[in-house]
Design an enzyme around this catalytic site. Structure first.
Site, PDB file in Angstrom:
ATOM      1  N   LYS A  10       0.822  -1.215   0.000  1.00 17.10           N
ATOM      2  CA  LYS A  10       0.000   0.000   0.000  1.00 17.10           C
ATOM      3  C   LYS A  10       0.861   1.273   0.000  1.00 17.10           C
ATOM      4  CE  LYS A  10      -3.904  -2.289   2.294  1.00 17.10           C
ATOM      5  NZ  LYS A  10      -5.001  -2.124   3.309  1.00 17.10           N
ATOM      6  N   TYR A  50     -12.498  -2.319  -3.786  1.00 16.58           N
ATOM      7  CA  TYR A  50     -13.038  -2.354  -2.423  1.00 16.58           C
ATOM      8  C   TYR A  50     -14.566  -2.248  -2.395  1.00 16.58           C
ATOM      9  CZ  TYR A  50      -8.414  -2.156  -0.235  1.00 16.58           C
ATOM     10  OH  TYR A  50      -7.148  -2.449   0.211  1.00 16.58           O
ATOM     11  N   PHE A  58     -15.609   3.750   6.726  1.00 28.80           N
ATOM     12  CA  PHE A  58     -14.244   4.118   6.346  1.00 28.80           C
ATOM     13  C   PHE A  58     -13.993   4.031   4.846  1.00 28.80           C
ATOM     14  CE2 PHE A  58     -14.166  -0.373   7.741  1.00 28.80           C
ATOM     15  CZ  PHE A  58     -13.694  -0.992   6.586  1.00 28.80           C
ATOM     16  N   ARG A  86      -1.886 -14.541   4.616  1.00 27.25           N
ATOM     17  CA  ARG A  86      -2.626 -13.884   5.696  1.00 27.25           C
ATOM     18  C   ARG A  86      -1.891 -14.041   7.027  1.00 27.25           C
ATOM     19  NH1 ARG A  86      -7.219 -11.677   4.182  1.00 27.25           N
ATOM     20  NH2 ARG A  86      -8.171 -11.586   6.234  1.00 27.25           N
ATOM     21  N   THR A  92      -5.313  -7.363  10.670  1.00 23.85           N
ATOM     22  CA  THR A  92      -5.600  -6.096   9.983  1.00 23.85           C
ATOM     23  C   THR A  92      -5.158  -4.904  10.817  1.00 23.85           C
ATOM     24  OG1 THR A  92      -7.527  -7.106   8.924  1.00 23.85           O
ATOM     25  CG2 THR A  92      -7.436  -4.701   8.937  1.00 23.85           C
ATOM     26  N   ARG A 103       2.646  -6.620   9.285  1.00 22.11           N
ATOM     27  CA  ARG A 103       1.943  -5.485   9.904  1.00 22.11           C
ATOM     28  C   ARG A 103       2.511  -5.139  11.278  1.00 22.11           C
ATOM     29  NH1 ARG A 103      -3.732  -7.656   7.587  1.00 22.11           N
ATOM     30  NH2 ARG A 103      -3.887  -6.340   5.721  1.00 22.11           N
ATOM     31  N   ASN A 113      -2.122   0.073   6.705  1.00 21.15           N
ATOM     32  CA  ASN A 113      -1.602  -1.180   7.256  1.00 21.15           C
ATOM     33  C   ASN A 113      -0.691  -1.952   6.291  1.00 21.15           C
ATOM     34  OD1 ASN A 113      -3.615  -2.051   5.602  1.00 21.15           O
ATOM     35  ND2 ASN A 113      -4.651  -3.319   7.121  1.00 21.15           N
ATOM     36  N   HIS A 116      -2.193  -5.582   1.585  1.00 21.43           N
ATOM     37  CA  HIS A 116      -3.479  -6.267   1.429  1.00 21.43           C
ATOM     38  C   HIS A 116      -3.193  -7.672   0.937  1.00 21.43           C
ATOM     39  CE1 HIS A 116      -7.485  -7.359   0.003  1.00 21.43           C
ATOM     40  NE2 HIS A 116      -6.855  -7.864  -1.048  1.00 21.43           N
ATOM     41  N   GLU A 127      -9.441 -10.804  -7.774  1.00 20.97           N
ATOM     42  CA  GLU A 127      -8.545  -9.668  -7.562  1.00 20.97           C
ATOM     43  C   GLU A 127      -7.360  -9.702  -8.526  1.00 20.97           C
ATOM     44  OE1 GLU A 127      -9.688  -9.208  -2.809  1.00 20.97           O
ATOM     45  OE2 GLU A 127      -7.655  -9.764  -3.347  1.00 20.97           O
TER      46      GLU A 127
END
Ligand code: CMP
Length: 139
Positions: A10, A50, A58, A86, A92, A103, A113, A116, A127
């Site tokens: 990100k 998203y 948010f 993950r 998250t 993270r 964070n 993704h 995706e």
């Protein structure tokens, strides 16, 4: 089974020049980066990506953030890649992320964070298809 997942580094990661540091954690976990491209996400791309979060409070902030700087979109391949990634990312919310996770090491907040990762194999396919064609991926 050998699987693929979709990853985004990100804008908080690219801003802090952490692309290589995050990729080192990904590769050390045994995941192979079989596709990778640095892009500036358009508002439309972020809103589409998203869309499931559209009604969340948010959502606006999320789209603003994801379009605030370059991101690195990736296809990761490995045994149980979806669950593996993950685990490597951590929770998250970085405050709840386990020691050694991306993270925990790098994320600044629940919004910013760092990474993704797809939450299921089905979503991974959707995706990946939003950002990659077969010609962009070499396993
Ligand atoms: P990601 O896996 O990219 O998918 C949805 C994102 O929404 C999630 O990571 C978080 O970065 C973001 N998110 C979740 N909860 C919040 C929140 N309370 N405030 C801002 N962003 C959030």
């Amino acid at each position: 089974a050998l699987e693929r997942t979709f990853s985004i580094l990100k804008p908080d990661a690219t801003r802090r020049n952490l692309t290589g540091a995050v990729n080192a954690v990904i590769e050390a976990a045994g995941l192979r980066i079989v596709g990778q491209r640095r892009i500036r996400m358009t508002r439309e791309q972020a809103e589409t990506f998203y869309a499931v979060h559209k009604e969340r409070p948010f959502f606006g902030e999320l789209v603003e953030f994801m379009t605030s700087g370059p991101v690195v979109v990736q296809v990761l391949e490995g045994e149980n890649a979806v669950a593996k990634y993950r685990e490597v990312m951590g929770a998250t919310n970085p405050a709840q992320a386990a020691e050694g996770t991306i993270r925990k090491q790098f994320a600044e907040s629940v919004g910013e964070n760092t990474v993704h990762g797809s939450d299921s194999a089905d979503n991974a396919k959707i995706e990946i298809a939003q950002f990659f064609t077969d010609a962009d991926i070499a396993a």
